[in-house]
Design a protein around this motif. Sequence first.
Motif, PDB file in Angstrom:
ATOM      1  N   LEU A  28      38.015  13.129  47.665  1.00  0.00           N
ATOM      2  CA  LEU A  28      39.004  14.008  47.062  1.00  0.00           C
ATOM      3  C   LEU A  28      39.509  13.466  45.728  1.00  0.00           C
ATOM      4  O   LEU A  28      39.433  12.255  45.458  1.00  0.00           O
ATOM      5  CB  LEU A  28      40.195  14.187  48.015  1.00  0.00           C
ATOM      6  CG  LEU A  28      39.873  14.733  49.407  1.00  0.00           C
ATOM      7  CD1 LEU A  28      41.165  14.901  50.200  1.00  0.00           C
ATOM      8  CD2 LEU A  28      39.132  16.066  49.315  1.00  0.00           C
ATOM      9  N   THR A  80      42.436  12.987  44.983  1.00  0.00           N
ATOM     10  CA  THR A  80      43.576  12.111  45.247  1.00  0.00           C
ATOM     11  C   THR A  80      43.157  10.660  45.469  1.00  0.00           C
ATOM     12  O   THR A  80      44.007   9.774  45.554  1.00  0.00           O
ATOM     13  CB  THR A  80      44.320  12.589  46.504  1.00  0.00           C
ATOM     14  OG1 THR A  80      43.384  12.613  47.598  1.00  0.00           O
ATOM     15  CG2 THR A  80      44.900  13.982  46.308  1.00  0.00           C
ATOM     16  N   SER A 129      41.290   9.884  48.225  1.00  0.00           N
ATOM     17  CA  SER A 129      41.033   9.772  49.661  1.00  0.00           C
ATOM     18  C   SER A 129      39.593  10.152  49.972  1.00  0.00           C
ATOM     19  O   SER A 129      39.080  11.145  49.439  1.00  0.00           O
ATOM     20  CB  SER A 129      41.971  10.707  50.445  1.00  0.00           C
ATOM     21  OG  SER A 129      43.323  10.412  50.180  1.00  0.00           O
ATOM     22  N   ILE A 171      37.761  11.534  53.023  1.00  0.00           N
ATOM     23  CA  ILE A 171      38.222  12.211  54.230  1.00  0.00           C
ATOM     24  C   ILE A 171      37.031  12.625  55.090  1.00  0.00           C
ATOM     25  O   ILE A 171      36.131  13.341  54.626  1.00  0.00           O
ATOM     26  CB  ILE A 171      39.069  13.447  53.873  1.00  0.00           C
ATOM     27  CG1 ILE A 171      40.328  13.025  53.117  1.00  0.00           C
ATOM     28  CG2 ILE A 171      39.409  14.261  55.107  1.00  0.00           C
ATOM     29  CD1 ILE A 171      41.296  12.185  53.928  1.00  0.00           C
ATOM     30  N   GLN A 230      43.053  13.064  58.926  1.00  0.00           N
ATOM     31  CA  GLN A 230      43.990  12.858  57.838  1.00  0.00           C
ATOM     32  C   GLN A 230      43.940  11.428  57.325  1.00  0.00           C
ATOM     33  O   GLN A 230      43.454  10.513  58.004  1.00  0.00           O
ATOM     34  CB  GLN A 230      45.405  13.228  58.295  1.00  0.00           C
ATOM     35  CG  GLN A 230      45.567  14.715  58.611  1.00  0.00           C
ATOM     36  CD  GLN A 230      46.780  15.013  59.460  1.00  0.00           C
ATOM     37  OE1 GLN A 230      47.772  14.286  59.429  1.00  0.00           O
ATOM     38  NE2 GLN A 230      46.720  16.085  60.254  1.00  0.00           N
ATOM     39  N   LEU A 231      44.435  11.229  56.129  1.00  0.00           N
ATOM     40  CA  LEU A 231      44.434   9.926  55.475  1.00  0.00           C
ATOM     41  C   LEU A 231      44.963   8.841  56.412  1.00  0.00           C
ATOM     42  O   LEU A 231      46.016   8.992  57.020  1.00  0.00           O
ATOM     43  CB  LEU A 231      45.316   9.993  54.221  1.00  0.00           C
ATOM     44  CG  LEU A 231      45.472   8.701  53.423  1.00  0.00           C
ATOM     45  CD1 LEU A 231      44.164   8.351  52.724  1.00  0.00           C
ATOM     46  CD2 LEU A 231      46.605   8.842  52.419  1.00  0.00           C
ATOM     47  N   SER A 279      38.634   8.350  58.166  1.00  0.00           N
ATOM     48  CA  SER A 279      39.048   8.538  56.775  1.00  0.00           C
ATOM     49  C   SER A 279      39.583   7.238  56.175  1.00  0.00           C
ATOM     50  O   SER A 279      39.756   6.235  56.861  1.00  0.00           O
ATOM     51  CB  SER A 279      40.099   9.651  56.688  1.00  0.00           C
ATOM     52  OG  SER A 279      39.527  10.902  57.027  1.00  0.00           O
ATOM     53  N   THR A 280      39.845   7.283  54.867  1.00  0.00           N
ATOM     54  CA  THR A 280      40.325   6.126  54.120  1.00  0.00           C
ATOM     55  C   THR A 280      41.505   5.446  54.793  1.00  0.00           C
ATOM     56  O   THR A 280      42.433   6.104  55.263  1.00  0.00           O
ATOM     57  CB  THR A 280      40.783   6.589  52.706  1.00  0.00           C
ATOM     58  OG1 THR A 280      39.673   7.150  52.010  1.00  0.00           O
ATOM     59  CG2 THR A 280      41.341   5.424  51.902  1.00  0.00           C
ATOM     60  N   ARG A 340      51.530  12.672  49.995  1.00  0.00           N
ATOM     61  CA  ARG A 340      50.099  12.361  49.883  1.00  0.00           C
ATOM     62  C   ARG A 340      49.291  13.241  50.827  1.00  0.00           C
ATOM     63  O   ARG A 340      48.207  13.735  50.458  1.00  0.00           O
ATOM     64  CB  ARG A 340      49.872  10.880  50.187  1.00  0.00           C
ATOM     65  CG  ARG A 340      48.397  10.445  50.190  1.00  0.00           C
ATOM     66  CD  ARG A 340      47.735  10.596  48.817  1.00  0.00           C
ATOM     67  NE  ARG A 340      46.367  10.116  48.841  1.00  0.00           N
ATOM     68  CZ  ARG A 340      45.979   8.888  48.514  1.00  0.00           C
ATOM     69  NH1 ARG A 340      46.885   7.977  48.145  1.00  0.00           N
ATOM     70  NH2 ARG A 340      44.709   8.540  48.544  1.00  0.00           N
ATOM     71  N   HIS A 341      49.780  13.471  52.049  1.00  0.00           N
ATOM     72  CA  HIS A 341      49.065  14.340  52.977  1.00  0.00           C
ATOM     73  C   HIS A 341      48.993  15.769  52.441  1.00  0.00           C
ATOM     74  O   HIS A 341      47.965  16.441  52.579  1.00  0.00           O
ATOM     75  CB  HIS A 341      49.741  14.319  54.341  1.00  0.00           C
ATOM     76  CG  HIS A 341      49.594  13.022  55.086  1.00  0.00           C
ATOM     77  ND1 HIS A 341      48.372  12.544  55.506  1.00  0.00           N
ATOM     78  CD2 HIS A 341      50.516  12.115  55.492  1.00  0.00           C
ATOM     79  CE1 HIS A 341      48.545  11.389  56.146  1.00  0.00           C
ATOM     80  NE2 HIS A 341      49.834  11.109  56.145  1.00  0.00           N
ATOM     81  N   ASP A 397      46.441  15.796  49.630  1.00  0.00           N
ATOM     82  CA  ASP A 397      45.081  15.784  50.170  1.00  0.00           C
ATOM     83  C   ASP A 397      44.661  17.182  50.624  1.00  0.00           C
ATOM     84  O   ASP A 397      43.524  17.619  50.377  1.00  0.00           O
ATOM     85  CB  ASP A 397      44.981  14.811  51.348  1.00  0.00           C
ATOM     86  CG  ASP A 397      44.847  13.361  50.923  1.00  0.00           C
ATOM     87  OD1 ASP A 397      44.622  13.111  49.720  1.00  0.00           O
ATOM     88  OD2 ASP A 397      44.970  12.474  51.786  1.00  0.00           O
ATOM     89  N   ILE A 400      41.635  19.491  49.277  1.00  0.00           N
ATOM     90  CA  ILE A 400      40.603  20.061  50.148  1.00  0.00           C
ATOM     91  C   ILE A 400      40.415  21.540  49.835  1.00  0.00           C
ATOM     92  O   ILE A 400      39.278  22.026  49.741  1.00  0.00           O
ATOM     93  CB  ILE A 400      40.984  19.846  51.632  1.00  0.00           C
ATOM     94  CG1 ILE A 400      40.816  18.376  51.999  1.00  0.00           C
ATOM     95  CG2 ILE A 400      40.137  20.724  52.559  1.00  0.00           C
ATOM     96  CD1 ILE A 400      41.396  18.007  53.352  1.00  0.00           C
TER      97      ILE A 400
END
Length: 409
Positions: free
Chosen positions: A111, A113, A115, A117, A166-167, A172-173, A185-186, A189, A193
Amino acid sequence: MPFFVRRIAGVLLALLVIALPPVAALAVVFATAAVTDSPPLFLGAGALTLAGSAYGLSRAATVLLLPARSRTWVAALAAVAWLGLAAAAVLPAGPHPAAGAAPAGVRFWSLSTGSDIAYVHATATAGVHRGPVVFLHGGPGTPGEGLPAVTGALTEAGFDVYVYDQLGAGRSTRLQDVTGYTVARHVADLEAIRALLGVDRMILVGQSWGASLAAQYLAQHPANVRAVVFTGPGPIWPGADPGGDTGDPWARMSPSQREQREELLSSPRVVVQALLQQANPNAAHAFMGDDEADELLHRVAVLGKDTTGCPGSQPARVHDNHQGFYSNQLTVADFAHIPDPRPALRTVHVPALILRGECDFVPPETAEEYRRTLPGAQLVAVRGAGHAIAANQPERYRESLVAFLDALE
């Protein structure tokens, strides 16, 4: 000094050898951890304080209690003993394996951001594609594994289905700076997406914390949501719950389960991690890494996995998709301090369905707050279901979800 006074003073100093060194060492550890993330520095400072205070107090006690030839080695032995006890208490017991290779079907989004995912996807099988349905898991930090059972019904109705970790959770990262686990941040993300999927609007289905996340996204990006489903919703905003009460699934544990949970959470290493987290989350992360912390969260969650349904419900399935401890802890902490989204949500006119199981541990006022806040939202009570409606009443869940989405223009 009279003999009996020397003896009493010596005994008191000996008692201080038991009580004072660990207290002094912990104080130094937390004070040092507040300004550095490096375990060698804050643990080293604590070890020096522990050994030095144990030696000094023991030496003073032996002057009053023992002959000169025994004093040095007894004081040194006390210092070494304390260091050995501390090492046994706070050092990791062994390796904690990371997640294994992703199973077939798991892919990754990189992403904007930053991340990476993990997600799974099922394409619509109907002749017409009616857009993406994106599922948001709960926790925070507790993903499922694979596609939901309702996927076939949704793809047959023309919807593409996406489920992602989710992050900081699942595959995921994981962030090195754990303070980056924030609600913002969520939300960012999820918006990234949507942009990556190349759609103007998407349908969101949020379970538990996933419902809270969906509400946050909807408040900030209402034009990007075609419809939203909240299932077993967590708080729309922490300040909206009466008395801050979000329910307690742990209260439903058996005495044996509660004892096992307390044993897991009261070990010295876990207690030190929890205290470090209050002083400096990144120091706590350096002390107890993701693999170990995620395993701890998994073990606690497995203990309580069957406490959220109605009595007699089928046991929940255990999967191997790793939970995210720090994503859970830091996101929850951040969630407690975000602005109230309800003023923005009261102006949003997006079709919304709220499903709440009759045995849900989350108070009914929480789901009712969604209904009061979102214009035109439907609230449906599901008999025979607890927090996880899809698992407890799969047919009712499927019928409710498909009927709601089929009615969309």
